[in-house]
Scaffold this motif. Structure first.
Motif, PDB file in Angstrom:
ATOM      1  N   LEU A 118     -31.496 -42.761 -26.154  1.00 39.48           N
ATOM      2  CA  LEU A 118     -31.729 -44.098 -26.698  1.00 39.48           C
ATOM      3  C   LEU A 118     -31.580 -44.092 -28.212  1.00 39.48           C
ATOM      4  O   LEU A 118     -31.030 -45.036 -28.790  1.00 39.48           O
ATOM      5  CB  LEU A 118     -33.117 -44.603 -26.301  1.00 39.48           C
ATOM      6  N   ALA A 119     -32.046 -43.037 -28.869  1.00 42.03           N
ATOM      7  CA  ALA A 119     -31.930 -42.962 -30.330  1.00 42.03           C
ATOM      8  C   ALA A 119     -30.469 -43.002 -30.768  1.00 42.03           C
ATOM      9  O   ALA A 119     -30.119 -43.683 -31.744  1.00 42.03           O
ATOM     10  CB  ALA A 119     -32.605 -41.688 -30.842  1.00 42.03           C
ATOM     11  N   ILE A 120     -29.604 -42.308 -30.045  1.00 38.18           N
ATOM     12  CA  ILE A 120     -28.176 -42.308 -30.374  1.00 38.18           C
ATOM     13  C   ILE A 120     -27.588 -43.699 -30.190  1.00 38.18           C
ATOM     14  O   ILE A 120     -26.819 -44.192 -31.022  1.00 38.18           O
ATOM     15  CB  ILE A 120     -27.426 -41.270 -29.512  1.00 38.18           C
ATOM     16  N   LEU A 121     -27.953 -44.350 -29.094  1.00 35.40           N
ATOM     17  CA  LEU A 121     -27.437 -45.691 -28.828  1.00 35.40           C
ATOM     18  C   LEU A 121     -27.901 -46.677 -29.904  1.00 35.40           C
ATOM     19  O   LEU A 121     -27.123 -47.503 -30.391  1.00 35.40           O
ATOM     20  CB  LEU A 121     -27.903 -46.149 -27.445  1.00 35.40           C
ATOM     21  N   LEU A 122     -29.164 -46.581 -30.311  1.00 33.99           N
ATOM     22  CA  LEU A 122     -29.698 -47.495 -31.319  1.00 33.99           C
ATOM     23  C   LEU A 122     -29.061 -47.275 -32.686  1.00 33.99           C
ATOM     24  O   LEU A 122     -29.015 -48.198 -33.509  1.00 33.99           O
ATOM     25  CB  LEU A 122     -31.215 -47.319 -31.428  1.00 33.99           C
ATOM     26  N   SER A 123     -28.576 -46.076 -32.927  1.00 37.11           N
ATOM     27  CA  SER A 123     -27.970 -45.769 -34.234  1.00 37.11           C
ATOM     28  C   SER A 123     -26.467 -46.000 -34.255  1.00 37.11           C
ATOM     29  O   SER A 123     -25.820 -45.755 -35.281  1.00 37.11           O
ATOM     30  CB  SER A 123     -28.261 -44.317 -34.618  1.00 37.11           C
ATOM     31  N   ASP A 124     -25.887 -46.492 -33.155  1.00 32.31           N
ATOM     32  CA  ASP A 124     -24.444 -46.708 -33.105  1.00 32.31           C
ATOM     33  C   ASP A 124     -24.034 -47.701 -34.196  1.00 32.31           C
ATOM     34  O   ASP A 124     -24.542 -48.830 -34.232  1.00 32.31           O
ATOM     35  CB  ASP A 124     -24.046 -47.245 -31.732  1.00 32.31           C
ATOM     36  N   PRO A 125     -23.138 -47.306 -35.110  1.00 31.77           N
ATOM     37  CA  PRO A 125     -22.783 -48.191 -36.231  1.00 31.77           C
ATOM     38  C   PRO A 125     -22.093 -49.477 -35.805  1.00 31.77           C
ATOM     39  O   PRO A 125     -22.042 -50.441 -36.576  1.00 31.77           O
ATOM     40  CB  PRO A 125     -21.853 -47.313 -37.072  1.00 31.77           C
ATOM     41  N   ARG A 126     -21.553 -49.507 -34.594  1.00 30.52           N
ATOM     42  CA  ARG A 126     -20.853 -50.714 -34.155  1.00 30.52           C
ATOM     43  C   ARG A 126     -21.809 -51.894 -33.934  1.00 30.52           C
ATOM     44  O   ARG A 126     -21.402 -53.050 -34.083  1.00 30.52           O
ATOM     45  CB  ARG A 126     -20.059 -50.421 -32.875  1.00 30.52           C
ATOM     46  N   ILE A 127     -23.057 -51.625 -33.604  1.00 37.43           N
ATOM     47  CA  ILE A 127     -24.023 -52.711 -33.462  1.00 37.43           C
ATOM     48  C   ILE A 127     -24.943 -52.808 -34.677  1.00 37.43           C
ATOM     49  O   ILE A 127     -25.586 -53.832 -34.878  1.00 37.43           O
ATOM     50  CB  ILE A 127     -24.846 -52.577 -32.164  1.00 37.43           C
ATOM     51  N   ALA A 128     -24.992 -51.767 -35.488  1.00 33.77           N
ATOM     52  CA  ALA A 128     -25.654 -51.789 -36.803  1.00 33.77           C
ATOM     53  C   ALA A 128     -27.044 -52.419 -36.765  1.00 33.77           C
ATOM     54  O   ALA A 128     -27.364 -53.294 -37.575  1.00 33.77           O
ATOM     55  CB  ALA A 128     -24.758 -52.512 -37.807  1.00 33.77           C
ATOM     56  N   LEU A 129     -27.882 -51.976 -35.854  1.00 32.44           N
ATOM     57  CA  LEU A 129     -29.223 -52.528 -35.773  1.00 32.44           C
ATOM     58  C   LEU A 129     -30.052 -52.187 -37.006  1.00 32.44           C
ATOM     59  O   LEU A 129     -30.979 -52.933 -37.368  1.00 32.44           O
ATOM     60  CB  LEU A 129     -29.926 -52.002 -34.516  1.00 32.44           C
ATOM     61  N   ASN A 130     -29.724 -51.082 -37.658  1.00 32.52           N
ATOM     62  CA  ASN A 130     -30.520 -50.657 -38.811  1.00 32.52           C
ATOM     63  C   ASN A 130     -30.376 -51.571 -40.016  1.00 32.52           C
ATOM     64  O   ASN A 130     -31.154 -51.486 -40.960  1.00 32.52           O
ATOM     65  CB  ASN A 130     -30.165 -49.224 -39.206  1.00 32.52           C
ATOM     66  N   GLN A 131     -29.386 -52.465 -39.986  1.00 28.85           N
ATOM     67  CA  GLN A 131     -29.209 -53.331 -41.146  1.00 28.85           C
ATOM     68  C   GLN A 131     -30.228 -54.473 -41.192  1.00 28.85           C
ATOM     69  O   GLN A 131     -30.387 -55.100 -42.239  1.00 28.85           O
ATOM     70  CB  GLN A 131     -27.795 -53.902 -41.185  1.00 28.85           C
ATOM     71  N   PHE A 132     -30.926 -54.725 -40.089  1.00 27.93           N
ATOM     72  CA  PHE A 132     -31.949 -55.772 -40.137  1.00 27.93           C
ATOM     73  C   PHE A 132     -33.312 -55.308 -39.633  1.00 27.93           C
ATOM     74  O   PHE A 132     -34.305 -56.038 -39.746  1.00 27.93           O
ATOM     75  CB  PHE A 132     -31.502 -57.001 -39.332  1.00 27.93           C
TER      76      PHE A 132
END
Length: 371
Positions: free
Chosen positions: A332-346
């Motif tokens: 799950l950590a890898i999926l959440l860090s996928d740059p294509r969805i860029a969840l970390n930007q918000f």
């Protein structure tokens, strides 16, 4: 025959009476207003504390440590000891969400269940994360109002344990009206049951009839659907849009609310347009996380759903908007860090995987400036 919950409520009769007396003085305050106020009070109690969401494997590790199981690795033991230390420091709260509740309830070992009953109240401090259908409902109200500026605080996401499955309806008999008005009774009833600890939820669920949660229940169907409709997803944005529409439609079905297909498409398009125009916006986080994760899975032909993915995605959608950290597995950590969805930007939530990393994170004393 009375249920366990019925018996627990009956044992709280004295407290209910005191709450009734207190609420007689505020007849103008509705139940909905009171619930909102109590959620704000509850959230204020953890101001300055670190909110850490543990996935089911982390809870299982802690339960195994309490049972002194011999096969725990040194990293798992370090994590359990670090969690104990955090409990003594009093700087961290470990709330529980709906998906994790179902998974904890599904554990078959009686010893593990008993260990969890002991642990959950100490670590959660009586805090749960709002169920994702409720969060989607709140976000749909914002979306329909075109309000993308509303910033929800923790009171929008933190709940008492009894609210995890929805506020139980109070039974108000007509003959009671001569003694007390229904609004006063409902507010007193809410206060009484919201004080019940989370461990009682596990005890009630343990004896409830019906099948338990299964992480493999929908895996085959998801992969079949993905394979059959792969050609319909030429790019990631299409995948996210399709999943966002499905999210809205599923909520409408669950709430027995109807929106015509054109309305659903317009709402989904409006949300995606806002996210595209303002990538760092915190608006509509639950729908954004769910549609991004499912959209990425649907678009990427190399990815296949595995058992537990739907639960993991629900955990992420519930935890990431409110928690300071999500402690989960590597997949799950890898999926959440996928740059294509860029969840970390918000999102401001730190995602930590692996028991070594979890132990290191929990070992760091928390200060309000860390949040």
């Amino acid at each position: 025959m009375p249920t366990t919950l019925d018996k627990l409520i009956a044992s709280s009769a004295a407290r209910l009476g005191k709450n009734v007396d207190r609420h007689r003085a505020t007849p103008a305050i509705s139940l909905a207003q009171h619930v909102r106020w109590m959620r704000q009070v509850r959230a204020a109690r953890v101001t300055g504390k670190r909110i850490v969401y543990l996935d089911t494997n982390a809870w299982k590790c802690l339960a195994d440590f309490e049972q002194q199981k011999p096969k725990l690795t040194s990293a798992m033991q370090d994590f359990a000891l670090a969690t104990r230390a955090a409990l003594l420091r009093g700087d961290t709260v470990f709330p529980i969400g709906l998906a994790t509740f179902f998974e904890l309830d599904s554990m078959t070992s009686e010893d593990t269940h008993n260990a969890l009953v002991t642990l959950v109240d100490d670590l959660s401090k009586g805090y749960c994360v709002a169920p994702f259908p409720e969060c989607i409902g709140m976000e749909l109200d914002q979306l329909r109002a075109g309000d993308f500026n509303l910033q929800e605080d923790r009171s929008s996401y933190l709940r008492s344990p009894v609210e995890l499955l929805g506020i139980p309806a109070a039974s108000f008999a007509p003959e009671m009206a001569a003694l007390i008005d229904e609004n006063t009774f409902n507010k007193a009833f809410f206060d009484t049951i919201s004080e019940l600890p989370f461990s009682l939820q596990l005890q009630v669920a343990r004896s409830a009839p019906g099948p338990k949660w299964s992480n493999s229940r929908s895996t085959a169907e998801l992969n079949t659907g993905k394979q059959l409709h792969q050609d319909e997803v030429p790019n990631l944005n299409t995948g996210i849009l399709l999943e966002l529409k499905g999210c809205i439609e599923a909520w409408c079905i669950g709430e027995q609310t109807s929106l015509d297909p054109k309305q659903v498409l317009q709402l989904a398009a409006a949300a995606m347009y806002h996210w595209h125009q303002v990538p760092r916006t915190k608006a509509l986080p639950t729908m954004r996380i769910l549609s991004s994760l499912y959209g990425l899975m649907r678009f990427d032909p190399q990815r296949r759903y595995q058992d537990g993915d739907p639960s993991d995605f629900t955990v992420a959608a519930a935890a990431l908007p409110v928690a300071d950290a999500l402690l989960t597995d590597r997949r799950l950590a890898i999926l959440l860090s996928d740059p294509r969805i860029a969840l970390n930007q918000f999102l401001d939530c730190t995602v930590v995987s692996g028991f070594e990393g979890m132990a290191e994170y929990i070992s760091r004393p928390h200060t309000p400036s860390d949040a």
